[in-house]
Every structure is written in structure tokens, then in C-alpha cells.
Design an enzyme around this catalytic site. Structure first.
Site, PDB file in Angstrom:
ATOM      1  N   GLU A 226     -10.591  -5.075   0.949  1.00  0.00           N
ATOM      2  CA  GLU A 226     -11.398  -3.870   0.746  1.00  0.00           C
ATOM      3  C   GLU A 226     -12.614  -3.841   1.670  1.00  0.00           C
ATOM      4  OE1 GLU A 226     -10.788  -1.133  -1.179  1.00  0.00           O
ATOM      5  OE2 GLU A 226      -8.815  -1.999  -1.537  1.00  0.00           O
TER       6      GLU A 226
ATOM      7  N   HIS B 153      -3.629  -3.656  -1.791  1.00  0.00           N
ATOM      8  CA  HIS B 153      -4.858  -3.550  -1.001  1.00  0.00           C
ATOM      9  C   HIS B 153      -4.698  -4.244   0.354  1.00  0.00           C
ATOM     10  CE1 HIS B 153      -7.154  -3.040  -5.041  1.00  0.00           C
ATOM     11  NE2 HIS B 153      -6.625  -1.905  -4.618  1.00  0.00           N
TER      12      HIS B 153
ATOM     13  N   ILE C 198      -8.944 -12.628  -1.686  1.00  0.00           N
ATOM     14  CA  ILE C 198      -8.132 -11.781  -0.821  1.00  0.00           C
ATOM     15  C   ILE C 198      -8.387 -10.313  -1.098  1.00  0.00           C
ATOM     16  CG2 ILE C 198      -5.717 -11.181  -0.330  1.00  0.00           C
ATOM     17  CD1 ILE C 198      -5.210 -14.285  -1.036  1.00  0.00           C
ATOM     18  N   ASP C 199      -8.589  -9.960  -2.357  1.00  0.00           N
ATOM     19  CA  ASP C 199      -8.832  -8.570  -2.728  1.00  0.00           C
ATOM     20  C   ASP C 199     -10.114  -8.046  -2.089  1.00  0.00           C
ATOM     21  OD1 ASP C 199      -7.726  -6.414  -4.004  1.00  0.00           O
ATOM     22  OD2 ASP C 199      -8.464  -6.912  -5.988  1.00  0.00           O
ATOM     23  N   ASP C 200     -11.197  -8.782  -2.240  1.00  0.00           N
ATOM     24  CA  ASP C 200     -12.460  -8.361  -1.636  1.00  0.00           C
ATOM     25  C   ASP C 200     -12.344  -8.285  -0.125  1.00  0.00           C
ATOM     26  OD1 ASP C 200     -15.202  -8.243  -3.358  1.00  0.00           O
ATOM     27  OD2 ASP C 200     -13.677  -9.429  -4.381  1.00  0.00           O
TER      28      ASP C 200
END
Length: 675
Positions: free
Chosen positions: A421, A492, A416-418
Site C-alpha cells: 500500500e 494488495h 507485506i501489506d503495508d
């Protein structure tokens, strides 16, 4: 990989002196060499210095882009990666002299003056890392009576010897008879049969632990022992009693309950029906093989790959089998060869993460949205989109796929973070095929929204991966084994949703409410995937302001006051990894380029551009920049598991200072604002 990929072979020099106990950072931080508490230049001079620094940094970063469009810095962890690589090769009978020599060069260089090895730069000695490094150097031919080896074994004995090392270390030693399998926690392969609703099924574990535990169930069942090439009596406090008895914890608590369950599982190991066990191991093998990536690795990370290779080998897969050949070849790609002939093993590789962060940094530093480097980066990231269902669908069945992973190849575990971003990076670039980009953005945003956990926040890989039971198992002493929501990932996502025009969406508002509730009394936010409160705060404040919270909001003002209170005398910010288990270290540590940038990013988002803390922080970045536009950063500012597994992302020292300088010079990015 035949050379360091980040162009900074000299940035990580000899560690013996730098990591000694006399040079460890102390709470309160330390000034960078040659810098005291000096006033920053006047406004015009500082603006000019910041613009020059941003221009140099952008040029340096552009020069490091791969012709295919991606960026990747070295991902440095600790010597257990190198030691376990040698132990794997010894176990499989493929250890060669050149690899051993190169690995030993790196391991020796990382030793502290007191004989121990740390798990992060400047950190305290770690018993498990010291035991594994010592054994690796014994494999390389270093005699136990050599001064550096004698210091290491003496330190290990004083720290409790092998018996006090973590379970993973003792598993590696058991493979060669240096430890008894009977004295390790039991991990039965029948675990694979537990339904998804049952406590402690494999999907109760975070994806990194799940991918490691499944192959280790096979290893635990097989209990292999290869002939030990030498004894290790010098690593025991008492060689005649290597595993001193320990009293059980009270049965009324979780520890006591699981200790007794482990004893029962040891009994079961002796009486397990052979047909059932064989079926369980075969099902585990199918599970492992189905998750092998196209490049031969598992999950894009080294530990699951190592244990998967061992497990399959124990089940009869010879080294020439295509699965095994591909797996071993993938492990070779984790090696970074230095100019001095040493060899460092990366635990993972971070091209998608590095590329989206580099794209954001360059765009925020003034590159035109259709700059060829940015377009090429987006082209590469578009090709990396994951459009197949993975293990995340166990908790979210029916959710259409669409996301990005951290690594070159990891289609089963987008994160989810990637994804957040990457979408933020896409919104900064004018791509020649807008229809293709918009379709990818729509899929990624839909998938991310679908991965929201019940409380309104987001974890890294799974939704609602919050069971407390896996952390209670005697086996799980190696770090975080579940994937609960965190402030940095949630921030993020909220920032991305704001840029997608979804700031008022009820799901976004739930995320904002969760973040506001998660703020700590001091005004900071905990950092799960970066060190630590400086990272969490640097992630959350820009998200909240992008989502429409005014800079006058009490939560924003509290964070501003906290950041000002922990700024170092030299103008920078730093936070030591010890902050994860010692409150005295919160917000304290030697100034680093990445952590200074995180603090500045938060303060700039909070409307503090002309404040004294921002001016001093920008001046620190400008003054500490190298002539080539880069920054040095030996300190570890990334986190795999808080405290237990730390990371030095070598590109952090480039992308985050450039982002902060760019936003200082060109202003804050915001939803709908053209760059």
C-alpha cells in the site's frame, strides 16, 4: 499521548445500551437511523452530492494530518488491554491511583447490560474479557457486591467461570495465585533451542505469537506468584474445585496427542537440568533484548511488550535498567486519554498504514499529485523505510531488505501489506526527489516479490508460515498463531505489482491464479485482516482489474452479483464479525461507512459506476456524512485474529469512504494513469 488522536472523542459514547443483547445487529443488516430504502437522487444530483461529500471528507482528513506528515487514528480493541495493563502495574508494584481511576472509567463504560464485556461493539459477551475486566475493577476498588460487579460475576459463573477462560487469562491470574501454574499448559524455555527446521520451533509461529511466546517461556519456567490483594471465589463455579478434571481426548487425534505431550512437559518441568534451563532462559532474554525497538517497545504491539517486561524482570532486570525503563515508557505511549478523564489502551498503533491509506484516498479524491500534504506524507513514509534484515530472513535468507512496518517503530517485522500500500501511495504523488522515491520503490517491490509463498500468494509478515502444528498446542487458544497467505494481502500485492508494470510477470500471474482459485462459491473472497468477505472482495476485485482481467471475467461478475445480493435496504453494506464462525452472518450486518466503501471500490473497479447498487451506496455515504466531513462508525471492521481479536480502526471511517467517493467522481486509478 495525552488526548485522542482521531478527533472523535464523542464518537465512542456509552456502550451499556448500545452493546446490550436487545440491540445486537441481526443477520440481514439494519438501516441506519432515519434511513429507509429510498431511491438515490438523479444522476446529476448524485454526482453533485458525491463531489460535495468528497470535498468535505478531504478537508476533514487534511486537517488531521500531523505536522510531520503522518496520520493516525485510534486503534480500539477491547478491555483486556486495559485490564492487563493494570495487572502488569500491580505485578511490578507501580500501580498508581490516577491510572487505575482512568482505566476503570473506560472499563465500566464498556460493560454490557447483562454484566459481561464483549470483544467488539454490539457483540456477545466474552468470558475471558469479562473475567479480566472484573479483576481490573476489583483492583480499582469496586466491591464484588456492587450491582455491576454482581452481574459480571454471575455472568462469568454461568459461562463456566475461570476454568473455562482462555489460557492467557489464567496466566494473568496465576501471577497472583488466583490460578495454579500446575493447571496451565507448559511452555518450556528450551523451545528456543529447537532448530529452524524442527517442528514447533519459534519461527513456525506468526511473528505476533513468536514475540509473545518467547517471553512467556521464561514466565512459565519461573512461575512467579505475587500476593493476591483479594480472593476471586465469586468467579469460580465451585470454589472448592476451581479446575474440574476433564477427560483427555483420544490419543489418536492431534488434541489428545498434544494433551499427553503437555503432561510430559509438566513432568519435565520438575526434572529439567538447572544449567540447561538457565541457559535457555538467558538465550530467551538475549532474543528479547535484541528485538527491542528504538522506542522501547517490542514489535510495536502491546502484548509482547507486556510479557517481555515481565520476563526480563523475573530474570533480574530491575525497573531502572535502561531496557526496562524504555519498555515501560513505550507502554505509556499506548494510552489514549479521553476528555472525560478515561484512559484506553491501544493494542497497537497504525501510523504507516493510516498514512498510506490517507495518501491514496486524497489522491484519488482529486488532490494534485504535488500537493504539499501528499509530498509531506511521502517524505515521512520514505524516512520509515526499513533497510535492515529481520526475522523474515529465516525463511528468505539472502533476500535484500526493503519494506515498511505498520507502526512507528518495528524494524524487525516489516509487513507485506503495508509495503504494497505504501508503494501504491507513492505512485500517486509527484515527489521533488524522484530518484530517492524510485530507489525505495525498487527495494520495496524486490522484497515483496521475494516474500511470495510457495503457492503463489503472500502472507502478512513471513513467507510459507503455514505449519498447522502451532494451532494444535493446548497453549494456543488465544487466536491465530500462524501467518498463512490471505486473499486481501495477496490482492494488495498484485495491485501494487500491476502499478509497477509487472502485471505479466510470472510471479504476479501466480498470485492472480491463487486469487481466482480462492474465490468462494458465492463469489466473495474471505477477508483475513478486515471484516470479512466485504473486505476481501473489496481488496481482490480492484487488484484483478488493475492486473488486466476484463470486467466481463466470470470471477468479476460473480463478485458483482454477490455484492448486490448482500446490499442492505438502506443502500449501505455491513458484515458482522460473527461471519467468521457463522455462515448466516456472511455479508450481513448493520451498514458501516468503511464496509460500504469497500463494496463500492469493488463495484467501481468492476465497471459498475452507473448501476443501481453503486448509486444507492454512494447516496448512503453522502447522506450519512457528518457536517464536518466525517462519518461515525462504532462497529469494528478490522481484524487482528478472525473472531478472536477485533479492531475498530478509527481512520477507516474516513479514508475508505473518501477513496470510494473519489473514484466515483474522478474515475478509477490505473497503472500509468496520471492523476
Amino acid at each position: 499521548m495525552t488526548a485522542t488522536t482521531d478527533g472523535s472523542a464523542g464518537a465512542v459514547g456509552p456502550r451499556a445500551a448500545a452493546a446490550s443483547t436487545t440491540n445486537e445487529p441481526r443477520p440481514g443488516g439494519a438501516a441506519a437511523p432515519g434511513l429507509g430504502r429510498t431511491a438515490p437522487p438523479d444522476a446529476a444530483g448524485l454526482d453533485e452530492a458525491a463531489a460535495r461529500a468528497a470535498e468535505r471528507a478531504a478537508g476533514h482528513l487534511l486537517a488531521r494530518q500531523d505536522p510531520e506528515g503522518w496520520w493516525k487514528g485510534d486503534l480500539e480493541t477491547n478491555v483486556t488491554m486495559d485490564a492487563e495493563d493494570l495487572l502488569l502495574r500491580q505485578f511490578l508494584g507501580i500501580l498508581d491511583a490516577d491510572t487505575t481511576h482512568a482505566a476503570a472509567l473506560h472499563i465500566r463504560r464498556e460493560q454490557r447490560e447483562d454484566g459481561a464485556w464483549a470483544t467488539f461493539y454490539g457483540g456477545p459477551g466474552d468470558l475471558s474479557a469479562t473475567v479480566e475486566a472484573y479483576v481490573a475493577l476489583r483492583l480499582a476498588g469496586d466491591p464484588p457486591e456492587a450491582p455491576h460487579m454482581a452481574r459480571a460475576s454471575a455472568w462469568a459463573r454461568a459461562a463456566g467461570g475461570i476454568a473455562s477462560a482462555r489460557v492467557f487469562t489464567r496466566i494473568w491470574l496465576a501471577l497472583f495465585g488466583w490460578w495454579r501454574w500446575e493447571d496451565l499448559p507448559e511452555l518450556p524455555p528450551e523451545l528456543i533451542f529447537l532448530p529452524k527446521w524442527f517442528p514447533l520451533n519459534i519461527y513456525d509461529f506468526g511473528c505476533w505469537a513468536r514475540q509473545t511466546i518467547v517471553p512467556l517461556t521464561v514466565v512459565s519456567a519461573k512461575r512467579p506468584v505475587r500476593p493476591a490483594p483479594f480472593p476471586l471465589d465469586e468467579l469460580h463455579t465451585d470454589p472448592d474445585l476451581p479446575d474440574p478434571p476433564r477427560p483427555l481426548a483420544p490419543a489418536t487425534g492431534w488434541d489428545g496427542l498434544f494433551q499427553r505431550l503437555d503432561k510430559a512437559l509438566h513432568v519435565y518441568h520438575r526434572v529439567a537440568p538447572r544449567a540447561l534451563r538457565r541457559t535457555a532462559m538467558n538465550q530467551a532474554a538475549r532474543w528479547i533484548i535484541e528485538r527491542q525497538e528504538n522506542d522501547g517497545c517490542w514489535g510495536g504491539i502491546q502484548p509482547p511488550a507486556v510479557y517481555s517486561v515481565i520476563a526480563l524482570h523475573l530474570l533480574g532486570y530491575d525497573l531502572q535498567h535502561p531496557v526496562m525503563r524504555a519498555g515501560l515508557a513505550s507502554l505509556d505511549r499506548f494510552a489514549v486519554w479521553r476528555e472525560d478523564g478515561s484512559r484506553m489502551i491501544e493494542a497497537c498503533q497504525s501510523p504507516v498504514w493510516d498514512t498510506c491509506l490517507a495518501t491514496i484516498a486524497l489522491a484519488d479524491a482529486g488532490l494534485e499529485p504535488d500537493h504539499p500534504a501528499l509530498v509531506k506524507a511521502v517524505d515521512w513514509m520514505l524516512d520509515e523505510e526499513i533497510t535492515r534484515t529481520g526475522d523474515w530472513a529465516v525463511r528468505r535468507p539472502g533476500l535484500p531488505p526493503g519494506g515498511w512496518a505498520f507502526e512507528f517503530h518495528n524494524d524487525n517485522y516489516p509487513d507485506i501489506d503495508d509495503t504494497a500500500e505504501v508503494l501504491l501511495a507513492f505512485r500517486r504523488v509527484r515527489h521533488p526527489d524522484p530518484a530517492r522515491l524510485e530507489a525505495a520503490v525498487a527495494r520495496g517491490a524486490r522484497w515483496t516479490l521475494g516474500m511470495q509463498s510457495k503457492g503463489g500468494a503472500w502472507g502478512a509478515f513471513d513467507a510459507d508460515n503455514t505449519s498447522a502444528l502451532p494451532n494444535k498446542l493446548p497453549f494456543c487458544d488465544f487466536g491465530e498463531v500462524i501467518d498463512p497467505p490471505s486473499a486481501d494481502v495477496t490482492a494488495h500485492v498484485v495491485e501494487m505489482l500491476a502499478f509497477e508494470g509487472l502485471a505479466q510477470d510470472p510471479r504476479t500471474r501466480r498470485g492472480i491464479d491463487w486469487l481466482l482459485a480462492a474465490q468462494e462459491p458465492n463469489g466473495a473472497w474471505f477477508g483475513r485482516w478486515g471484516v470479512n468477505h466485504v473486505y476481501g472482495t473489496g481488496s481482490v476485485v480492484p487488484a484483478l482489474t488493475a492486473a488486466g482481467l476484463p470486467v466481463s471475467h466470470p470471477a468479476i461478475r460473480r463478485s458483482v452479483r454477490w455484492l448486490g445480493s448482500v446490499q442492505n435496504e438502506d443502500g449501505g453494506w455491513g458484515e458482522d464479525l460473527r461471519s467468521y464462525h457463522d455462515e448466516e452472518w456472511i455479508g450481513r450486518g448493520a451498514s458501516t461507512a468503511s464496509q460500504t466503501a469497500w463494496a463500492l471500490i469493488a463495484l467501481l473497479a468492476a465497471g459498475e459506476r452507473d448501476s443501481e447498487p453503486v448509486r444507492r451506496g454512494v447516496a448512503w455515504l453522502a447522506e450519512t456524512q457528518r457536517e464536518d466531513g466525517s462519518w461515525d462508525e462504532p462497529y469494528f471492521t478490522g481484524t487482528g485474529f478472525p473472531w478472536d481479536f477485533s479492531i475498530n480502526y478509527h481512520l477507516y471511517r474516513q479514508v475508505f469512504p473518501l477513496t470510494a467517493l473519489g473514484r466515483y467522481v474522478y474515475g478509477e486509478p490505473s497503472p500509468g494513469k496520471a492523476r
